[in-house]
Write a protein that holds these residues in place. Structure first.
Motif, PDB file in Angstrom:
ATOM      1  N   PHE A 116       4.009   2.718   7.153  1.00  0.00           N
ATOM      2  CA  PHE A 116       2.650   2.184   7.040  1.00  0.00           C
ATOM      3  C   PHE A 116       2.530   1.327   5.777  1.00  0.00           C
ATOM      4  CE2 PHE A 116      -1.549   2.406   5.131  1.00  0.00           C
ATOM      5  CZ  PHE A 116      -2.362   1.963   6.167  1.00  0.00           C
ATOM      6  N   LEU A 117       2.977   1.870   4.664  1.00  0.00           N
ATOM      7  CA  LEU A 117       2.879   1.155   3.389  1.00  0.00           C
ATOM      8  C   LEU A 117       3.740  -0.101   3.389  1.00  0.00           C
ATOM      9  CD1 LEU A 117       3.003   4.332   1.162  1.00  0.00           C
ATOM     10  CD2 LEU A 117       0.971   2.941   1.680  1.00  0.00           C
ATOM     11  N   ASN A 132      -6.191   3.580  -6.413  1.00  0.00           N
ATOM     12  CA  ASN A 132      -6.300   5.007  -6.075  1.00  0.00           C
ATOM     13  C   ASN A 132      -5.033   5.518  -5.378  1.00  0.00           C
ATOM     14  OD1 ASN A 132      -9.042   5.352  -7.019  1.00  0.00           O
ATOM     15  ND2 ASN A 132      -9.627   4.097  -5.259  1.00  0.00           N
ATOM     16  N   VAL A 133      -3.894   5.165  -5.934  1.00  0.00           N
ATOM     17  CA  VAL A 133      -2.600   5.472  -5.315  1.00  0.00           C
ATOM     18  C   VAL A 133      -2.047   6.790  -5.860  1.00  0.00           C
ATOM     19  CG1 VAL A 133      -0.251   4.646  -4.936  1.00  0.00           C
ATOM     20  CG2 VAL A 133      -2.139   3.007  -5.075  1.00  0.00           C
ATOM     21  N   ALA A 134      -1.763   7.708  -4.957  1.00  0.00           N
ATOM     22  CA  ALA A 134      -1.115   8.967  -5.332  1.00  0.00           C
ATOM     23  C   ALA A 134       0.296   8.654  -5.837  1.00  0.00           C
ATOM     24  CB  ALA A 134      -1.051   9.910  -4.140  1.00  0.00           C
ATOM     25  N   PRO A 135       0.778   9.416  -6.822  1.00  0.00           N
ATOM     26  CA  PRO A 135       2.095   9.128  -7.406  1.00  0.00           C
ATOM     27  C   PRO A 135       3.228   8.996  -6.381  1.00  0.00           C
ATOM     28  CG  PRO A 135       0.954  10.749  -8.731  1.00  0.00           C
ATOM     29  CD  PRO A 135       0.115  10.528  -7.497  1.00  0.00           C
ATOM     30  N   ARG A 136       3.238   9.847  -5.373  1.00  0.00           N
ATOM     31  CA  ARG A 136       4.351   9.768  -4.404  1.00  0.00           C
ATOM     32  C   ARG A 136       4.295   8.493  -3.569  1.00  0.00           C
ATOM     33  NH1 ARG A 136       3.853  14.397   0.071  1.00  0.00           N
ATOM     34  NH2 ARG A 136       4.811  15.446  -1.641  1.00  0.00           N
ATOM     35  N   LEU A 137       3.105   7.944  -3.363  1.00  0.00           N
ATOM     36  CA  LEU A 137       2.983   6.714  -2.576  1.00  0.00           C
ATOM     37  C   LEU A 137       3.372   5.480  -3.383  1.00  0.00           C
ATOM     38  CD1 LEU A 137      -0.369   7.372  -0.677  1.00  0.00           C
ATOM     39  CD2 LEU A 137       1.964   7.984  -0.026  1.00  0.00           C
ATOM     40  N   ALA A 138       3.173   5.549  -4.680  1.00  0.00           N
ATOM     41  CA  ALA A 138       3.486   4.406  -5.543  1.00  0.00           C
ATOM     42  C   ALA A 138       4.951   3.993  -5.412  1.00  0.00           C
ATOM     43  CB  ALA A 138       3.148   4.738  -6.993  1.00  0.00           C
ATOM     44  N   ALA A 139       5.834   4.956  -5.338  1.00  0.00           N
ATOM     45  CA  ALA A 139       7.274   4.652  -5.227  1.00  0.00           C
ATOM     46  C   ALA A 139       7.580   3.896  -3.938  1.00  0.00           C
ATOM     47  CB  ALA A 139       8.096   5.924  -5.308  1.00  0.00           C
ATOM     48  N   TYR A 140       6.955   4.282  -2.838  1.00  0.00           N
ATOM     49  CA  TYR A 140       7.176   3.587  -1.557  1.00  0.00           C
ATOM     50  C   TYR A 140       6.706   2.137  -1.638  1.00  0.00           C
ATOM     51  CZ  TYR A 140       7.666   8.275   0.539  1.00  0.00           C
ATOM     52  OH  TYR A 140       8.049   9.548   0.850  1.00  0.00           O
ATOM     53  N   ILE A 141       5.541   1.937  -2.230  1.00  0.00           N
ATOM     54  CA  ILE A 141       4.991   0.586  -2.345  1.00  0.00           C
ATOM     55  C   ILE A 141       5.883  -0.268  -3.242  1.00  0.00           C
ATOM     56  CG2 ILE A 141       3.031  -0.776  -3.162  1.00  0.00           C
ATOM     57  CD1 ILE A 141       1.285   1.748  -2.467  1.00  0.00           C
ATOM     58  N   CYS A 185       2.305  -7.709  -6.727  1.00  0.00           N
ATOM     59  CA  CYS A 185       1.906  -6.388  -6.242  1.00  0.00           C
ATOM     60  C   CYS A 185       1.580  -5.500  -7.455  1.00  0.00           C
ATOM     61  CB  CYS A 185       3.032  -5.772  -5.425  1.00  0.00           C
ATOM     62  SG  CYS A 185       2.666  -4.159  -4.751  1.00  0.00           S
ATOM     63  N   ILE A 186       0.319  -5.097  -7.556  1.00  0.00           N
ATOM     64  CA  ILE A 186      -0.147  -4.266  -8.670  1.00  0.00           C
ATOM     65  C   ILE A 186      -0.489  -2.884  -8.104  1.00  0.00           C
ATOM     66  CG2 ILE A 186      -1.860  -4.024 -10.514  1.00  0.00           C
ATOM     67  CD1 ILE A 186      -0.044  -6.579 -10.671  1.00  0.00           C
ATOM     68  N   ILE A 187      -0.044  -1.851  -8.788  1.00  0.00           N
ATOM     69  CA  ILE A 187      -0.301  -0.484  -8.320  1.00  0.00           C
ATOM     70  C   ILE A 187      -1.057   0.271  -9.388  1.00  0.00           C
ATOM     71  CG2 ILE A 187       0.730   1.669  -7.513  1.00  0.00           C
ATOM     72  CD1 ILE A 187       3.187  -0.071  -6.657  1.00  0.00           C
ATOM     73  N   ASP A 188      -2.246   0.735  -9.019  1.00  0.00           N
ATOM     74  CA  ASP A 188      -3.092   1.534  -9.904  1.00  0.00           C
ATOM     75  C   ASP A 188      -2.930   2.989  -9.477  1.00  0.00           C
ATOM     76  OD1 ASP A 188      -5.053   2.512 -11.613  1.00  0.00           O
ATOM     77  OD2 ASP A 188      -6.665   2.049 -10.206  1.00  0.00           O
ATOM     78  N   ARG A 189      -2.074   3.689 -10.227  1.00  0.00           N
ATOM     79  CA  ARG A 189      -1.794   5.099  -9.909  1.00  0.00           C
ATOM     80  C   ARG A 189      -2.929   5.986 -10.386  1.00  0.00           C
ATOM     81  NH1 ARG A 189       2.610   2.445 -11.270  1.00  0.00           N
ATOM     82  NH2 ARG A 189       4.581   2.845 -10.236  1.00  0.00           N
ATOM     83  N   ARG A 190      -3.244   6.962  -9.571  1.00  0.00           N
ATOM     84  CA  ARG A 190      -4.207   7.948 -10.054  1.00  0.00           C
ATOM     85  C   ARG A 190      -3.419   9.120 -10.612  1.00  0.00           C
ATOM     86  NH1 ARG A 190      -5.478   8.764  -4.088  1.00  0.00           N
ATOM     87  NH2 ARG A 190      -4.339  10.671  -3.659  1.00  0.00           N
ATOM     88  N   GLY A 191      -4.011   9.807 -11.570  1.00  0.00           N
ATOM     89  CA  GLY A 191      -3.336  10.880 -12.286  1.00  0.00           C
ATOM     90  C   GLY A 191      -3.218  12.113 -11.574  1.00  0.00           C
TER      91      GLY A 191
END
Length: 100
Positions: free
Chosen positions: A51-52, A72-81, A94-100
């Protein structure tokens, strides 16, 4: 300096497949080269990598968005993106705003 138009995509409650990602873009212009896309992943602790990857492919590779911010990206999803964007050579837009 011209400011890019901003388009916000709120992801549905269920993000399950490439076809679901494609549905997100049904009402989005085919040419995003002068647009800044924001993809909100709030509420998603997990999502299929496919999906990502499809969101990255459509937004940045196919439709050439000027920039895509995943928020609002969960840490595990950030790696996939990150992997998808890097593999496609579009990680500079591509900018990723990780949530804590």
């Amino acid at each position: 300096m011209v400011t890019a138009q901003i388009i916000r995509l709120d992801t549905p409650a269920r993000v399950s497949s490439r076809s679901r990602a494609q549905q997100l873009f049904e009402t989005v212009p085919a040419d995003l080269s002068a647009r800044h896309l924001i993809v909100d992943l709030a509420g998603h602790e997990s999502a299929p990598p496919s999906f990502l990857d499809e969101v990255v492919r459509i937004a940045l590779s196919d439709r050439c968005a000027a920039q895509v911010d995943f928020v609002n990206v969960a840490p595990r999803l950030a790696a996939y993106i990150e992997q998808s964007a890097r593999r496609r050579g579009v990680d500079n837009r591509c900018i990723i705003d990780r949530r804590g």
